[in-house]
Design a protein around this motif. Structure first.
Motif, short mmCIF file in Angstrom:
data_model
loop_
_atom_site.label_atom_id
_atom_site.label_comp_id
_atom_site.label_asym_id
_atom_site.label_seq_id
_atom_site.Cartn_x
_atom_site.Cartn_y
_atom_site.Cartn_z
N GLU A 75 87.19 70.92 -21.51
CA GLU A 75 87.22 70.61 -22.94
C GLU A 75 88.47 69.80 -23.27
OE1 GLU A 75 85.67 70.56 -26.75
OE2 GLU A 75 84.73 71.33 -24.94
N GLY A 76 88.26 68.65 -23.91
CA GLY A 76 89.38 67.79 -24.29
C GLY A 76 89.89 66.90 -23.18
N ARG B 212 81.23 72.42 -21.28
CA ARG B 212 82.59 71.87 -21.19
C ARG B 212 83.61 72.99 -21.07
NH1 ARG B 212 80.64 68.90 -25.79
NH2 ARG B 212 82.22 69.95 -27.08
N GLN B 213 83.42 74.04 -21.84
CA GLN B 213 84.35 75.18 -21.76
C GLN B 213 84.18 75.92 -20.44
OE1 GLN B 213 83.38 77.29 -25.39
NE2 GLN B 213 85.00 76.24 -26.53
N THR C 13 72.43 74.09 -17.68
CA THR C 13 72.02 74.08 -19.09
C THR C 13 70.85 73.13 -19.23
OG1 THR C 13 72.84 73.87 -21.36
CG2 THR C 13 73.54 72.18 -19.82
N PRO D 108 76.96 69.97 -23.62
CA PRO D 108 77.20 71.03 -24.60
C PRO D 108 78.59 71.65 -24.47
CG PRO D 108 75.04 71.29 -23.58
CD PRO D 108 75.78 70.24 -22.80
N LYS D 109 79.10 72.10 -25.60
CA LYS D 109 80.44 72.70 -25.66
C LYS D 109 80.58 73.86 -24.67
CE LYS D 109 83.82 74.57 -28.89
NZ LYS D 109 84.11 74.82 -30.31
N GLU D 110 79.54 74.69 -24.56
CA GLU D 110 79.60 75.84 -23.66
C GLU D 110 79.78 75.39 -22.21
OE1 GLU D 110 77.03 75.29 -25.84
OE2 GLU D 110 77.70 76.69 -27.39
N THR E 118 74.48 64.71 -24.65
CA THR E 118 75.82 65.24 -24.86
C THR E 118 75.99 66.48 -24.00
OG1 THR E 118 75.84 64.43 -27.14
CG2 THR E 118 77.41 66.17 -26.59
#
Length: 56
Positions: A33-34, A27-28, A9, A23-25, A21
């Protein structure tokens, strides 16, 4: 961990602390995630973003 152990990314960073940071994509995609995780990150400069005009 998911089937994919690496994800590519782009992120932006700037003064004063140059913090980024994940990115959420990403982490998933890494199935973290979490979760608290230790990541190995290779960094390459893509472009200097100079909002003042001019630049390098």
């Amino acid at each position: 961990m998911s089937d994919s152990e690496s994800v590519t990314t782009t992120v932006t960073a700037g003064p004063p602390k140059y913090q980024v940071t994940i990115p959420k994509e990403v982490r998933q995609g890494l199935d973290l995630e979490g979760e608290r995780a230790l990541l190995e990150i290779n960094v390459s400069l893509v472009k200097i973003l100079d909002e003042k005009g001019g630049g390098k």
